[in-house]
Design a protein around this motif. Sequence first.
Motif, PDB file in Angstrom:
ATOM      1  N   PRO A 169       0.812  -1.217   0.000  1.00  0.00           N
ATOM      2  CA  PRO A 169       0.000   0.000   0.000  1.00  0.00           C
ATOM      3  C   PRO A 169       0.851   1.277   0.000  1.00  0.00           C
ATOM      4  CG  PRO A 169      -0.650  -1.525   1.757  1.00  0.00           C
ATOM      5  CD  PRO A 169       0.667  -1.986   1.244  1.00  0.00           C
ATOM      6  N   GLY A 170       0.321   2.298  -0.628  1.00  0.00           N
ATOM      7  CA  GLY A 170       0.878   3.638  -0.480  1.00  0.00           C
ATOM      8  C   GLY A 170       2.028   4.001  -1.386  1.00  0.00           C
ATOM      9  N   ILE A 171       2.501   3.080  -2.233  1.00  0.00           N
ATOM     10  CA  ILE A 171       3.647   3.380  -3.094  1.00  0.00           C
ATOM     11  C   ILE A 171       3.299   3.337  -4.587  1.00  0.00           C
ATOM     12  CG2 ILE A 171       5.961   2.609  -3.784  1.00  0.00           C
ATOM     13  CD1 ILE A 171       6.448   1.787  -0.903  1.00  0.00           C
ATOM     14  N   PRO A 172       2.648   2.278  -5.085  1.00  0.00           N
ATOM     15  CA  PRO A 172       2.428   2.172  -6.531  1.00  0.00           C
ATOM     16  C   PRO A 172       1.734   3.377  -7.157  1.00  0.00           C
ATOM     17  CG  PRO A 172       2.002   0.068  -5.511  1.00  0.00           C
ATOM     18  CD  PRO A 172       2.194   1.055  -4.390  1.00  0.00           C
ATOM     19  N   GLU A 173       0.816   4.009  -6.434  1.00  0.00           N
ATOM     20  CA  GLU A 173       0.072   5.125  -7.025  1.00  0.00           C
ATOM     21  C   GLU A 173       0.943   6.328  -7.355  1.00  0.00           C
ATOM     22  OE1 GLU A 173      -1.221   5.231  -2.558  1.00  0.00           O
ATOM     23  OE2 GLU A 173      -0.501   3.755  -4.007  1.00  0.00           O
ATOM     24  N   HIS A 174       2.181   6.327  -6.852  1.00  0.00           N
ATOM     25  CA  HIS A 174       3.102   7.421  -7.131  1.00  0.00           C
ATOM     26  C   HIS A 174       4.134   7.067  -8.201  1.00  0.00           C
ATOM     27  CE1 HIS A 174       1.398   9.472  -3.686  1.00  0.00           C
ATOM     28  NE2 HIS A 174       1.628   8.389  -2.948  1.00  0.00           N
ATOM     29  N   MET A 175       3.945   5.927  -8.838  1.00  0.00           N
ATOM     30  CA  MET A 175       4.924   5.441  -9.808  1.00  0.00           C
ATOM     31  C   MET A 175       4.325   5.457 -11.216  1.00  0.00           C
ATOM     32  SD  MET A 175       6.596   2.409  -7.435  1.00  0.00           S
ATOM     33  CE  MET A 175       8.063   2.187  -8.457  1.00  0.00           C
ATOM     34  N   HIS A 176       4.977   4.787 -12.160  1.00  0.00           N
ATOM     35  CA  HIS A 176       4.481   4.744 -13.540  1.00  0.00           C
ATOM     36  C   HIS A 176       3.039   4.263 -13.572  1.00  0.00           C
ATOM     37  CE1 HIS A 176       8.290   5.630 -15.512  1.00  0.00           C
ATOM     38  NE2 HIS A 176       8.889   4.738 -14.741  1.00  0.00           N
ATOM     39  N   ALA A 177       2.312   4.703 -14.599  1.00  0.00           N
ATOM     40  CA  ALA A 177       0.890   4.390 -14.689  1.00  0.00           C
ATOM     41  C   ALA A 177       0.621   2.889 -14.653  1.00  0.00           C
ATOM     42  CB  ALA A 177       0.309   4.992 -15.972  1.00  0.00           C
ATOM     43  N   GLU A 178       1.441   2.093 -15.339  1.00  0.00           N
ATOM     44  CA  GLU A 178       1.226   0.644 -15.349  1.00  0.00           C
ATOM     45  C   GLU A 178       1.302   0.064 -13.940  1.00  0.00           C
ATOM     46  OE1 GLU A 178       2.831   1.894 -19.317  1.00  0.00           O
ATOM     47  OE2 GLU A 178       3.439   2.237 -17.237  1.00  0.00           O
ATOM     48  N   ILE A 179       2.193   0.610 -13.122  1.00  0.00           N
ATOM     49  CA  ILE A 179       2.368   0.134 -11.746  1.00  0.00           C
ATOM     50  C   ILE A 179       1.162   0.519 -10.897  1.00  0.00           C
ATOM     51  CG2 ILE A 179       3.862   0.245  -9.709  1.00  0.00           C
ATOM     52  CD1 ILE A 179       6.168   0.995 -11.651  1.00  0.00           C
ATOM     53  N   ALA A 180       0.744   1.786 -11.031  1.00  0.00           N
ATOM     54  CA  ALA A 180      -0.410   2.273 -10.276  1.00  0.00           C
ATOM     55  C   ALA A 180      -1.686   1.546 -10.680  1.00  0.00           C
ATOM     56  CB  ALA A 180      -0.566   3.778 -10.493  1.00  0.00           C
ATOM     57  N   LEU A 181      -1.851   1.299 -11.971  1.00  0.00           N
ATOM     58  CA  LEU A 181      -3.100   0.718 -12.457  1.00  0.00           C
ATOM     59  C   LEU A 181      -3.220  -0.761 -12.131  1.00  0.00           C
ATOM     60  CD1 LEU A 181      -3.432   2.571 -15.876  1.00  0.00           C
ATOM     61  CD2 LEU A 181      -4.660   3.027 -13.733  1.00  0.00           C
ATOM     62  N   LEU A 182      -2.104  -1.476 -12.083  1.00  0.00           N
ATOM     63  CA  LEU A 182      -2.192  -2.878 -11.675  1.00  0.00           C
ATOM     64  C   LEU A 182      -2.682  -2.972 -10.238  1.00  0.00           C
ATOM     65  CD1 LEU A 182      -1.841  -5.892 -12.055  1.00  0.00           C
ATOM     66  CD2 LEU A 182       0.541  -5.641 -11.335  1.00  0.00           C
ATOM     67  N   GLN A 183      -2.109  -2.170  -9.354  1.00  0.00           N
ATOM     68  CA  GLN A 183      -2.565  -2.227  -7.966  1.00  0.00           C
ATOM     69  C   GLN A 183      -4.027  -1.819  -7.851  1.00  0.00           C
ATOM     70  OE1 GLN A 183      -1.642   0.650  -4.896  1.00  0.00           O
ATOM     71  NE2 GLN A 183      -0.851  -0.983  -3.605  1.00  0.00           N
ATOM     72  N   ALA A 184      -4.419  -0.790  -8.591  1.00  0.00           N
ATOM     73  CA  ALA A 184      -5.805  -0.340  -8.548  1.00  0.00           C
ATOM     74  C   ALA A 184      -6.746  -1.442  -9.028  1.00  0.00           C
ATOM     75  CB  ALA A 184      -5.975   0.918  -9.409  1.00  0.00           C
ATOM     76  N   GLY A 185      -6.380  -2.121 -10.107  1.00  0.00           N
ATOM     77  CA  GLY A 185      -7.221  -3.190 -10.637  1.00  0.00           C
ATOM     78  C   GLY A 185      -7.321  -4.369  -9.703  1.00  0.00           C
ATOM     79  N   ALA A 186      -6.192  -4.746  -9.106  1.00  0.00           N
ATOM     80  CA  ALA A 186      -6.198  -5.869  -8.170  1.00  0.00           C
ATOM     81  C   ALA A 186      -7.013  -5.540  -6.929  1.00  0.00           C
ATOM     82  CB  ALA A 186      -4.768  -6.239  -7.786  1.00  0.00           C
ATOM     83  N   ASP A 246     -10.764  -5.753  -7.717  1.00  0.00           N
ATOM     84  CA  ASP A 246     -11.341  -7.078  -7.917  1.00  0.00           C
ATOM     85  C   ASP A 246     -11.356  -7.923  -6.654  1.00  0.00           C
ATOM     86  OD1 ASP A 246     -12.512  -8.593 -10.197  1.00  0.00           O
ATOM     87  OD2 ASP A 246     -11.099 -10.114  -9.507  1.00  0.00           O
ATOM     88  N   VAL A 247     -10.346  -7.767  -5.816  1.00  0.00           N
ATOM     89  CA  VAL A 247     -10.282  -8.590  -4.607  1.00  0.00           C
ATOM     90  C   VAL A 247     -11.083  -7.980  -3.463  1.00  0.00           C
ATOM     91  CG1 VAL A 247      -8.758  -9.543  -2.830  1.00  0.00           C
ATOM     92  CG2 VAL A 247      -8.062  -9.610  -5.224  1.00  0.00           C
ATOM     93  N   ALA A 248     -10.887  -6.688  -3.249  1.00  0.00           N
ATOM     94  CA  ALA A 248     -11.451  -6.068  -2.041  1.00  0.00           C
ATOM     95  C   ALA A 248     -12.474  -4.969  -2.326  1.00  0.00           C
ATOM     96  CB  ALA A 248     -10.318  -5.497  -1.189  1.00  0.00           C
ATOM     97  N   GLY A 249     -12.780  -4.752  -3.614  1.00  0.00           N
ATOM     98  CA  GLY A 249     -13.757  -3.714  -3.940  1.00  0.00           C
ATOM     99  C   GLY A 249     -13.247  -2.307  -3.724  1.00  0.00           C
ATOM    100  N   ARG A 250     -11.925  -2.130  -3.700  1.00  0.00           N
ATOM    101  CA  ARG A 250     -11.379  -0.783  -3.521  1.00  0.00           C
ATOM    102  C   ARG A 250     -11.646   0.040  -4.787  1.00  0.00           C
ATOM    103  NH1 ARG A 250      -6.501  -2.106  -1.968  1.00  0.00           N
ATOM    104  NH2 ARG A 250      -5.449  -1.713  -3.929  1.00  0.00           N
ATOM    105  N   GLY A 251     -12.309   1.184  -4.631  1.00  0.00           N
ATOM    106  CA  GLY A 251     -12.689   2.013  -5.765  1.00  0.00           C
ATOM    107  C   GLY A 251     -13.968   1.548  -6.443  1.00  0.00           C
ATOM    108  N   PHE A 252     -14.701   0.638  -5.810  1.00  0.00           N
ATOM    109  CA  PHE A 252     -15.928   0.055  -6.378  1.00  0.00           C
ATOM    110  C   PHE A 252     -16.883   1.117  -6.887  1.00  0.00           C
ATOM    111  CE2 PHE A 252     -20.203  -1.773  -5.982  1.00  0.00           C
ATOM    112  CZ  PHE A 252     -20.052  -3.042  -6.523  1.00  0.00           C
TER     113      PHE A 252
END
Length: 215
Positions: free
Chosen positions: A116-133, A136-142
């Motif tokens: 948590p707390g790091i990928p969103e500040h990195m390249h878009a591919e890194i941020a978007l993978l965490q956001a997508g995961a 799908d798993v925990a409904g974050r951003g549902f």
Amino acid sequence: MALIDIFDVNIPDSQLAREVTQLIRDTESQLLFSHSTRVYFWGALTGKRKGLVYDPELLYAASMFHDIGLTSKYRESQLRFEVDGANAARDFLRGHGIAETDLEKVWNAIALHTTPGIPEHMHAEIALLQAGAGMDVAGRGFEQFTQEQRDVVTAAYPRDPDFAHKMIDEFYQGLKHRPATTFGTFNDDFLAFKDPGFKRTDLCSIILCSHWEHG
């Protein structure tokens, strides 16, 4: 592979993407395969909504490989499962002539997707993978997806009615032989949930019992 258009988001129509799809389909359970595909769409739709510039092929590869470390292929590994997945993706993509800078993006995206707390500040591919995961798993951003978007994605790549418990079990099966690798992550929650005898490592105890205190 028939391509499905979901709100102008598609799986990349390339030989590389087709080979990634086949490899993951042959390696993962149907639960993980469908999950990984949905992760790509949640991530790509998030990127579209936010106007982020990203490489769909890299995001797709990262999404599809991100949980491969939980499969039976890695039952002897003592690495973090995220690192197993990152290494597998890097080796695969390197064999297809992908540039080292892009390999680094995919490696970091997979290795950091549970941090948590790091990928969103990195390249878009890194941020978007965490956001997508996380979606799908925990409904974050549902709530940031419309009901129609959620319905269309899950119609194309169905989410098992008992996905929550089955996904927890996928994590447990992939981690129970390497409990030490869950220290410092939320992955120890899966072991604690499934195994009443599991004891979490306590950093405060490690500090207080270190050679500095008792040398």
